[in-house]
Design a protein around this motif. Sequence first.
Motif, PDB file in Angstrom:
ATOM      1  N   GLU A   1       0.826  -1.199   0.000  1.00  0.00           N
ATOM      2  CA  GLU A   1       0.000   0.000   0.000  1.00  0.00           C
ATOM      3  C   GLU A   1       0.861   1.250   0.000  1.00  0.00           C
ATOM      4  O   GLU A   1       1.606   1.524   0.946  1.00  0.00           O
ATOM      5  CB  GLU A   1      -0.908   0.029   1.237  1.00  0.00           C
ATOM      6  CG  GLU A   1      -1.824   1.238   1.236  1.00  0.00           C
ATOM      7  CD  GLU A   1      -2.774   1.219   2.419  1.00  0.00           C
ATOM      8  OE1 GLU A   1      -3.442   2.236   2.635  1.00  0.00           O
ATOM      9  OE2 GLU A   1      -2.830   0.198   3.100  1.00  0.00           O
ATOM     10  N   PRO A   2       0.812   2.052  -1.063  1.00  0.00           N
ATOM     11  CA  PRO A   2       1.615   3.273  -1.114  1.00  0.00           C
ATOM     12  C   PRO A   2       0.926   4.400  -0.352  1.00  0.00           C
ATOM     13  O   PRO A   2       0.450   5.366  -0.937  1.00  0.00           O
ATOM     14  CB  PRO A   2       1.700   3.562  -2.619  1.00  0.00           C
ATOM     15  CG  PRO A   2       0.435   3.010  -3.164  1.00  0.00           C
ATOM     16  CD  PRO A   2       0.084   1.818  -2.301  1.00  0.00           C
ATOM     17  N   ALA A   3       0.800   4.268   0.985  1.00  0.00           N
ATOM     18  CA  ALA A   3       0.105   5.266   1.791  1.00  0.00           C
ATOM     19  C   ALA A   3       0.806   6.611   1.714  1.00  0.00           C
ATOM     20  O   ALA A   3       2.025   6.690   1.735  1.00  0.00           O
ATOM     21  CB  ALA A   3       0.032   4.783   3.239  1.00  0.00           C
ATOM     22  N   ARG A   4       0.010   7.668   1.631  1.00  0.00           N
ATOM     23  CA  ARG A   4       0.570   8.995   1.500  1.00  0.00           C
ATOM     24  C   ARG A   4       0.400   9.835   2.764  1.00  0.00           C
ATOM     25  O   ARG A   4       1.062  10.817   2.954  1.00  0.00           O
ATOM     26  CB  ARG A   4      -0.073   9.716   0.313  1.00  0.00           C
ATOM     27  CG  ARG A   4       0.490   9.230  -1.020  1.00  0.00           C
ATOM     28  CD  ARG A   4      -0.265   9.834  -2.184  1.00  0.00           C
ATOM     29  NE  ARG A   4       0.509   9.795  -3.401  1.00  0.00           N
ATOM     30  CZ  ARG A   4       0.746   8.724  -4.116  1.00  0.00           C
ATOM     31  NH1 ARG A   4       0.295   7.569  -3.727  1.00  0.00           N
ATOM     32  NH2 ARG A   4       1.458   8.776  -5.231  1.00  0.00           N
ATOM     33  N   GLY A   5      -0.560   9.468   3.620  1.00  0.00           N
ATOM     34  CA  GLY A   5      -0.844  10.287   4.767  1.00  0.00           C
ATOM     35  C   GLY A   5       0.341  10.386   5.706  1.00  0.00           C
ATOM     36  O   GLY A   5       0.807   9.407   6.256  1.00  0.00           O
ATOM     37  N   GLY A   6       0.856  11.592   5.917  1.00  0.00           N
ATOM     38  CA  GLY A   6       1.938  11.812   6.854  1.00  0.00           C
ATOM     39  C   GLY A   6       3.308  11.384   6.362  1.00  0.00           C
ATOM     40  O   GLY A   6       4.294  11.499   7.082  1.00  0.00           O
ATOM     41  N   ARG A   7       3.408  10.905   5.164  1.00  0.00           N
ATOM     42  CA  ARG A   7       4.708  10.449   4.647  1.00  0.00           C
ATOM     43  C   ARG A   7       5.559  11.654   4.273  1.00  0.00           C
ATOM     44  O   ARG A   7       5.090  12.584   3.640  1.00  0.00           O
ATOM     45  CB  ARG A   7       4.487   9.555   3.420  1.00  0.00           C
ATOM     46  CG  ARG A   7       5.766   8.882   2.951  1.00  0.00           C
ATOM     47  CD  ARG A   7       5.496   8.085   1.685  1.00  0.00           C
ATOM     48  NE  ARG A   7       4.572   6.999   1.906  1.00  0.00           N
ATOM     49  CZ  ARG A   7       4.917   5.837   2.427  1.00  0.00           C
ATOM     50  NH1 ARG A   7       6.139   5.622   2.839  1.00  0.00           N
ATOM     51  NH2 ARG A   7       4.011   4.888   2.566  1.00  0.00           N
ATOM     52  N   ARG A   8       6.810  11.635   4.680  1.00  0.00           N
ATOM     53  CA  ARG A   8       7.705  12.723   4.310  1.00  0.00           C
ATOM     54  C   ARG A   8       7.849  12.779   2.798  1.00  0.00           C
ATOM     55  O   ARG A   8       7.777  11.768   2.115  1.00  0.00           O
ATOM     56  CB  ARG A   8       9.088  12.493   4.935  1.00  0.00           C
ATOM     57  CG  ARG A   8       9.120  12.602   6.446  1.00  0.00           C
ATOM     58  CD  ARG A   8      10.552  12.570   6.924  1.00  0.00           C
ATOM     59  NE  ARG A   8      11.381  11.748   6.042  1.00  0.00           N
ATOM     60  CZ  ARG A   8      12.220  10.821   6.488  1.00  0.00           C
ATOM     61  NH1 ARG A   8      12.305  10.549   7.760  1.00  0.00           N
ATOM     62  NH2 ARG A   8      12.965  10.141   5.641  1.00  0.00           N
ATOM     63  N   ALA A   9       8.087  13.988   2.285  1.00  0.00           N
ATOM     64  CA  ALA A   9       8.154  14.176   0.835  1.00  0.00           C
ATOM     65  C   ALA A   9       9.257  13.326   0.210  1.00  0.00           C
ATOM     66  O   ALA A   9       9.073  12.756  -0.856  1.00  0.00           O
ATOM     67  CB  ALA A   9       8.364  15.654   0.507  1.00  0.00           C
ATOM     68  N   ASP A  10      10.419  13.225   0.895  1.00  0.00           N
ATOM     69  CA  ASP A  10      11.511  12.449   0.291  1.00  0.00           C
ATOM     70  C   ASP A  10      11.193  10.963   0.278  1.00  0.00           C
ATOM     71  O   ASP A  10      11.524  10.247  -0.681  1.00  0.00           O
ATOM     72  CB  ASP A  10      12.833  12.712   1.022  1.00  0.00           C
ATOM     73  CG  ASP A  10      12.769  12.355   2.503  1.00  0.00           C
ATOM     74  OD1 ASP A  10      11.658  12.264   3.043  1.00  0.00           O
ATOM     75  OD2 ASP A  10      13.843  12.185   3.116  1.00  0.00           O
ATOM     76  N   ALA A  11      10.497  10.486   1.310  1.00  0.00           N
ATOM     77  CA  ALA A  11      10.109   9.074   1.336  1.00  0.00           C
ATOM     78  C   ALA A  11       9.103   8.785   0.229  1.00  0.00           C
ATOM     79  O   ALA A  11       9.156   7.729  -0.409  1.00  0.00           O
ATOM     80  CB  ALA A  11       9.520   8.718   2.695  1.00  0.00           C
ATOM     81  N   GLN A  12       8.178   9.719  -0.015  1.00  0.00           N
ATOM     82  CA  GLN A  12       7.212   9.526  -1.086  1.00  0.00           C
ATOM     83  C   GLN A  12       7.892   9.536  -2.445  1.00  0.00           C
ATOM     84  O   GLN A  12       7.543   8.745  -3.330  1.00  0.00           O
ATOM     85  CB  GLN A  12       6.132  10.608  -1.029  1.00  0.00           C
ATOM     86  CG  GLN A  12       5.011  10.407  -2.037  1.00  0.00           C
ATOM     87  CD  GLN A  12       4.285   9.102  -1.831  1.00  0.00           C
ATOM     88  OE1 GLN A  12       3.870   8.781  -0.720  1.00  0.00           O
ATOM     89  NE2 GLN A  12       4.124   8.328  -2.889  1.00  0.00           N
ATOM     90  N   ARG A  13       8.884  10.406  -2.614  1.00  0.00           N
ATOM     91  CA  ARG A  13       9.629  10.420  -3.879  1.00  0.00           C
ATOM     92  C   ARG A  13      10.347   9.088  -4.094  1.00  0.00           C
ATOM     93  O   ARG A  13      10.388   8.571  -5.202  1.00  0.00           O
ATOM     94  CB  ARG A  13      10.639  11.577  -3.883  1.00  0.00           C
ATOM     95  CG  ARG A  13      10.018  12.950  -4.146  1.00  0.00           C
ATOM     96  CD  ARG A  13      11.088  13.968  -4.497  1.00  0.00           C
ATOM     97  NE  ARG A  13      11.997  14.191  -3.363  1.00  0.00           N
ATOM     98  CZ  ARG A  13      11.797  15.096  -2.406  1.00  0.00           C
ATOM     99  NH1 ARG A  13      10.712  15.848  -2.423  1.00  0.00           N
ATOM    100  NH2 ARG A  13      12.670  15.246  -1.437  1.00  0.00           N
ATOM    101  N   ASN A  14      10.929   8.556  -3.024  1.00  0.00           N
ATOM    102  CA  ASN A  14      11.599   7.254  -3.134  1.00  0.00           C
ATOM    103  C   ASN A  14      10.615   6.167  -3.529  1.00  0.00           C
ATOM    104  O   ASN A  14      10.913   5.315  -4.377  1.00  0.00           O
ATOM    105  CB  ASN A  14      12.263   6.887  -1.808  1.00  0.00           C
ATOM    106  CG  ASN A  14      13.505   7.707  -1.519  1.00  0.00           C
ATOM    107  OD1 ASN A  14      14.079   8.320  -2.415  1.00  0.00           O
ATOM    108  ND2 ASN A  14      13.912   7.730  -0.260  1.00  0.00           N
ATOM    109  N   LEU A  15       9.431   6.191  -2.910  1.00  0.00           N
ATOM    110  CA  LEU A  15       8.419   5.184  -3.219  1.00  0.00           C
ATOM    111  C   LEU A  15       7.988   5.279  -4.673  1.00  0.00           C
ATOM    112  O   LEU A  15       7.909   4.266  -5.383  1.00  0.00           O
ATOM    113  CB  LEU A  15       7.221   5.360  -2.298  1.00  0.00           C
ATOM    114  CG  LEU A  15       6.035   4.424  -2.513  1.00  0.00           C
ATOM    115  CD1 LEU A  15       6.459   2.968  -2.360  1.00  0.00           C
ATOM    116  CD2 LEU A  15       4.914   4.749  -1.560  1.00  0.00           C
ATOM    117  N   ASP A  16       7.697   6.496  -5.128  1.00  0.00           N
ATOM    118  CA  ASP A  16       7.288   6.684  -6.515  1.00  0.00           C
ATOM    119  C   ASP A  16       8.385   6.237  -7.478  1.00  0.00           C
ATOM    120  O   ASP A  16       8.108   5.617  -8.506  1.00  0.00           O
ATOM    121  CB  ASP A  16       6.938   8.156  -6.774  1.00  0.00           C
ATOM    122  CG  ASP A  16       5.671   8.588  -6.061  1.00  0.00           C
ATOM    123  OD1 ASP A  16       4.865   7.716  -5.687  1.00  0.00           O
ATOM    124  OD2 ASP A  16       5.483   9.809  -5.868  1.00  0.00           O
TER     125      ASP A  16
END
Length: 201
Positions: free
Chosen positions: A12-27
Amino acid sequence: MAKKAEIGQGAEPARGGRRADAQRNLDALLRAGVEVFAESGVDAPMREIAARAGVGVGTLYRHFPQRSDLIKAIIQREVDACASHAAALAARHDPEQALAAWMQKLVDLAATKRGLGPALHSGDAAYQALPDYVLGQLTPALESLLQAAAAAGAIRDDVDPREFLLATLRLAAPASEGNTAEARRMVALLCDGLRSGARGN
């Protein structure tokens, strides 16, 4: 409708509360996974995916402890994007055009599975929830487009959304093997058949 939790927590690629850099890594990992699996197959080294994403292997495994978690997340993200695209097309085009364009998005979705076939059809229990998830997300999107086109008199009004979705996905399947042009032609022909019996014809 299938819940994302059914696909697995690691997928699950959850976005709530995820730091921007962690989300970039996930994407970046999801994009790299699509590319590497398409090029090298589903057994491609995970370190190759991490390198393509520009992150360490440890970062990859923090997001996706198992290879199946990454595969499920790729499918989930692409399905979600395809489903949400229906509303965007409906806002920009007339109902018949929106429906035809979205059906071609199903070809794009099938193309995402390139290289993933051996895993998805392996019988692995990790993927058992995926078919229900796909149908649960895509059927309502298709139903809204079909209803709008039928109300406009552009297509027949007796089409079952789930059956029509299954038929379209079968015709789109060659895209998962690289035969995208063939899949687009077949899906376009199926879409043309909806005009038979339409009130406007």
